[in-house]
Design a protein around this motif. Structure first.
Motif, mmCIF file in Angstrom:
data_model
loop_
_atom_site.group_PDB
_atom_site.id
_atom_site.type_symbol
_atom_site.label_atom_id
_atom_site.label_comp_id
_atom_site.label_asym_id
_atom_site.label_seq_id
_atom_site.Cartn_x
_atom_site.Cartn_y
_atom_site.Cartn_z
ATOM 1 N N ASN A 248 0.833 -1.282 0.085
ATOM 2 C CA ASN A 248 -0.097 0.130 -0.111
ATOM 3 C C ASN A 248 0.816 1.215 -0.086
ATOM 4 O O ASN A 248 0.363 2.378 0.370
ATOM 5 N N TRP A 249 2.122 1.143 -0.234
ATOM 6 C CA TRP A 249 3.028 2.375 -0.134
ATOM 7 C C TRP A 249 4.325 2.032 -1.000
ATOM 8 O O TRP A 249 4.558 1.075 -1.322
ATOM 9 N N ARG A 250 5.112 3.293 -1.423
ATOM 10 C CA ARG A 250 6.334 3.152 -1.807
ATOM 11 C C ARG A 250 7.225 4.219 -1.015
ATOM 12 O O ARG A 250 6.693 5.109 -0.388
ATOM 13 N N GLY A 251 8.356 3.939 -1.143
ATOM 14 C CA GLY A 251 9.601 4.928 -0.630
ATOM 15 C C GLY A 251 10.472 5.163 -1.715
ATOM 16 O O GLY A 251 11.031 4.209 -2.706
ATOM 17 N N TYR A 252 11.172 6.228 -1.890
ATOM 18 C CA TYR A 252 11.958 6.546 -2.518
ATOM 19 C C TYR A 252 13.157 7.400 -2.153
ATOM 20 O O TYR A 252 13.029 8.218 -1.079
ATOM 21 N N ILE A 253 14.280 6.830 -2.482
ATOM 22 C CA ILE A 253 15.594 7.691 -1.975
ATOM 23 C C ILE A 253 15.978 8.544 -3.144
ATOM 24 O O ILE A 253 16.267 7.921 -4.250
ATOM 25 N N LEU A 254 15.582 9.791 -3.194
ATOM 26 C CA LEU A 254 15.891 10.631 -4.285
ATOM 27 C C LEU A 254 17.225 11.110 -4.640
ATOM 28 O O LEU A 254 17.748 11.263 -5.796
ATOM 29 N N SER A 255 17.952 11.628 -3.498
ATOM 30 C CA SER A 255 19.317 12.257 -3.983
ATOM 31 C C SER A 255 20.175 12.357 -2.440
ATOM 32 O O SER A 255 19.427 12.040 -1.346
ATOM 33 N N PHE B 78 33.770 19.715 9.453
ATOM 34 C CA PHE B 78 32.456 19.001 9.845
ATOM 35 C C PHE B 78 31.517 19.037 8.850
ATOM 36 O O PHE B 78 30.997 20.082 8.369
ATOM 37 N N LYS B 79 31.516 17.698 8.110
ATOM 38 C CA LYS B 79 30.648 17.707 6.922
ATOM 39 C C LYS B 79 29.660 16.442 7.121
ATOM 40 O O LYS B 79 29.930 15.483 7.661
ATOM 41 N N VAL B 80 28.568 16.474 6.843
ATOM 42 C CA VAL B 80 27.330 15.219 6.899
ATOM 43 C C VAL B 80 26.858 15.253 5.444
ATOM 44 O O VAL B 80 26.619 15.933 4.533
ATOM 45 N N ASN B 81 26.358 13.956 5.270
ATOM 46 C CA ASN B 81 25.235 13.843 4.124
ATOM 47 C C ASN B 81 23.898 14.055 4.467
ATOM 48 O O ASN B 81 23.570 14.157 5.692
ATOM 49 N N THR B 82 23.267 14.595 3.509
ATOM 50 C CA THR B 82 21.665 14.683 3.507
ATOM 51 C C THR B 82 21.401 14.132 2.273
ATOM 52 O O THR B 82 21.499 14.260 1.191
ATOM 53 N N VAL B 83 20.052 13.269 2.864
ATOM 54 C CA VAL B 83 19.520 12.167 1.907
ATOM 55 C C VAL B 83 17.957 12.718 1.797
ATOM 56 O O VAL B 83 17.246 12.985 2.985
ATOM 57 N N LYS B 84 17.650 13.090 0.649
ATOM 58 C CA LYS B 84 16.097 13.298 0.343
ATOM 59 C C LYS B 84 15.288 12.050 0.143
ATOM 60 O O LYS B 84 15.541 11.146 -0.709
ATOM 61 N N VAL B 85 13.981 11.697 1.044
ATOM 62 C CA VAL B 85 13.598 10.457 0.926
ATOM 63 C C VAL B 85 12.136 11.138 0.663
ATOM 64 O O VAL B 85 11.382 11.853 1.395
ATOM 65 N N ARG B 86 11.380 10.218 -0.338
ATOM 66 C CA ARG B 86 10.047 10.493 -0.368
ATOM 67 C C ARG B 86 9.008 9.280 0.146
ATOM 68 O O ARG B 86 9.714 8.081 -0.342
ATOM 69 N N PHE B 87 7.894 9.567 0.647
ATOM 70 C CA PHE B 87 7.007 8.617 1.050
ATOM 71 C C PHE B 87 5.590 8.526 0.369
ATOM 72 O O PHE B 87 5.098 9.640 0.236
ATOM 73 N N CYS B 88 5.288 7.709 -0.470
ATOM 74 C CA CYS B 88 3.961 7.620 -1.021
ATOM 75 C C CYS B 88 3.014 6.618 -0.395
ATOM 76 O O CYS B 88 3.493 5.467 -0.450
ATOM 77 N N ALA B 89 1.691 6.714 -0.138
ATOM 78 C CA ALA B 89 0.870 5.701 0.354
ATOM 79 C C ALA B 89 -0.454 6.106 -0.333
ATOM 80 O O ALA B 89 -0.906 7.119 -0.663
#
Length: 90
Positions: free
Chosen positions: A40-47, A57-68
């Motif tokens: 009933n849902w989808r997840g996306y790791i966009l970038s 001091f550096k960190v990663n940032t990840v955009k995630v999309r949730f669809c249901a």
């Protein structure tokens, strides 16, 4: 279709994908956007990008999309996913 985008910092993409799988999804793609599908849902790791707070001091940032299909399903998915991404600092 209900959609919500979130950003996660300091968590490896591999872990973010594993969390979708632990919640019942199967990985569909192996490059951006990484897609995970469940009944009933989808997840996306966009970038993924790297951000700097200082020159060291550096960190990663990840955009995630949730669809249901329904808002309640989306809310439950995000609640469970956020639980997996919780980090306790010291």
């Amino acid at each position: 279709m209900e959609i919500r985008d979130l950003e996660f910092r300091g968590i490896k993409i591999e872990h973010l994908g594993m969390y979708f799988e632990e919640l019942g999804a199967k990985q569909v793609t192996d490059k951006f956007p990484y897609i995970y599908e469940a009944e009933n849902w989808r997840g996306y790791i966009l970038s993924e990008e790297e951000i700097s707070f200082t020159s060291i001091f550096k960190v990663n940032t990840v955009k995630v999309r949730f669809c249901a299909n329904e808002a309640q399903t989306l809310d439950e998915l995000i609640k469970n996913y956020r639980y997996k991404t919780t980090r306790i600092g010291g």
